[in-house]
Scaffold this active site. Sequence first.
Site, PDB file in Angstrom:
ATOM      1  N   PRO A 130      28.615  28.641  50.154  1.00 16.91           N
ATOM      2  CA  PRO A 130      28.604  29.119  51.537  1.00 16.91           C
ATOM      3  C   PRO A 130      28.664  30.639  51.644  1.00 16.91           C
ATOM      4  O   PRO A 130      28.317  31.199  52.685  1.00 16.91           O
ATOM      5  CB  PRO A 130      29.858  28.476  52.136  1.00 16.91           C
ATOM      6  CG  PRO A 130      30.779  28.278  50.965  1.00 16.91           C
ATOM      7  CD  PRO A 130      29.865  27.911  49.835  1.00 16.91           C
ATOM      8  N   GLN A 177      24.232  17.217  47.436  1.00 24.67           N
ATOM      9  CA  GLN A 177      24.777  18.577  47.348  1.00 24.67           C
ATOM     10  C   GLN A 177      23.652  19.596  47.426  1.00 24.67           C
ATOM     11  O   GLN A 177      23.024  19.900  46.421  1.00 24.67           O
ATOM     12  CB  GLN A 177      25.522  18.773  46.019  1.00 24.67           C
ATOM     13  CG  GLN A 177      26.986  18.474  46.054  1.00 24.67           C
ATOM     14  CD  GLN A 177      27.725  19.046  44.854  1.00 24.67           C
ATOM     15  OE1 GLN A 177      27.385  20.117  44.338  1.00 24.67           O
ATOM     16  NE2 GLN A 177      28.722  18.344  44.379  1.00 24.67           N
ATOM     17  N   TYR A 184      29.394  22.986  33.374  1.00 26.80           N
ATOM     18  CA  TYR A 184      30.184  24.163  33.711  1.00 26.80           C
ATOM     19  C   TYR A 184      31.002  24.609  32.503  1.00 26.80           C
ATOM     20  O   TYR A 184      31.840  23.859  31.990  1.00 26.80           O
ATOM     21  CB  TYR A 184      31.131  23.874  34.882  1.00 26.80           C
ATOM     22  CG  TYR A 184      30.444  23.608  36.203  1.00 26.80           C
ATOM     23  CD1 TYR A 184      29.089  23.879  36.392  1.00 26.80           C
ATOM     24  CD2 TYR A 184      31.147  23.082  37.278  1.00 26.80           C
ATOM     25  CE1 TYR A 184      28.469  23.632  37.602  1.00 26.80           C
ATOM     26  CE2 TYR A 184      30.537  22.840  38.494  1.00 26.80           C
ATOM     27  CZ  TYR A 184      29.195  23.103  38.650  1.00 26.80           C
ATOM     28  OH  TYR A 184      28.587  22.857  39.856  1.00 26.80           O
TER      29      TYR A 184
END
Length: 417
Positions: free
Chosen positions: A210, A180, A58
């Site tokens: 989500p 995940q 990231y």
Amino acid sequence: MGHATLGASGLRVSAAALGTMNFGTSGGVRGCDEPEAARIVGAFLDAGHNLIDTADAYAGGESERIVGRAVRGRRDEVVLATKAGMPQGPGPNDRGLSRRHLTRALEASLRRLGTDHIDLYQCHQWDAGTPVEETLSTLDGFVRAGKVRYLGCSNVTAAQLTEAHWTARALRVTPFVSVQPELSLIARDALAELLPAAAGLGVGAVVWSPLGGGVLTGRYRGGTVEDGSRVARLRDMGTAAARGWAEAMLRPRYDWQAGLAAAVATELGTTPVAVAVAWARRQRGVTSVIVGPRTVAQLADNLAGFDLDLPPSAVARLDEPGDPADLVRRYFEMWRTGDSSTVDSLLAPDWTDHGHPSVRTPADVAAAVRAIDVELDTVLSDGATVTATGRVGDTPLAWVFRTDAGRLASLRTYHGL
């Protein structure tokens, strides 16, 4: 906010997990700066949540550095999770799940996070080029050395998760306690196989995206792209992969799900964000839902979904998969990319239990076949069964669908007949 054990472990994590892919302004999709990230982390912990998830990939490692500084002084409150396996350089050993790369990746993550241990260390993706035995024995060594407490994985199939589980048992090494997968109203594949498999293996699911990358907020309905949105930022990156990701998020068929989330939100007096998060949280086998805000205000919007109890009528509407062509297309893609000549799939019980209100009759599934890129020859219906024949290019195809009690029960695809 309650906490639950993660898989077959004693580790207790919050239902809300803070995803930090948006932390940092260097590389990838530009996110928030460090002061705002620190405020987000503080607000998240103050609200009683404890699971914070990052990765070495990231923002080129900047996310880990920001998270490490943000939790300084509150480290004991945090279940700190990070991931490894994505490319970290141009070299052939700068990626993957080999012993060499994982060992270097762990040491680098510990330095960036400013900690002597990681609570949950996860394989970011499957590495078919490395024996799973090598990966698992390496990770077990990290646990035995006290540098890692628990192990998990991300972005794997049910078969890969099962292989890793039984290999760990055979080797008598530390198993994965978490997985995940992506899960949202527009990405439901995990419901069919991965989540049931994980539950059966004692693996907790920490699901991501989500909101469908922002699609379910409704901000892209009708192809609208606002300045500063994820799609706009992806387009600004200029790479082919980023542009492809951006265009995928603008698929017209996603308007149906975004509109449904908005309609349910209006009826309940809440937001589409809260509705989407609440739907993901209630799925069987889900332990935590990762939210990835760029501002404190966005964090508050996301956390509202964890306090929202969806009524049965709303659940029934949201569980409808939408355009039946999407379901058929998924099985067509299994045929197109698979190695076997026959794909036979009976939908998992916790998918079928919800029913498929938009796919109730043979006529519905016939219409679904016509909606995808298939040149049809014949469609024959016989009670609850429909057989369709056609072609994709020069390849002959035949589908056999069966419905049961108003639901799509099974689908079998043959090719080359």
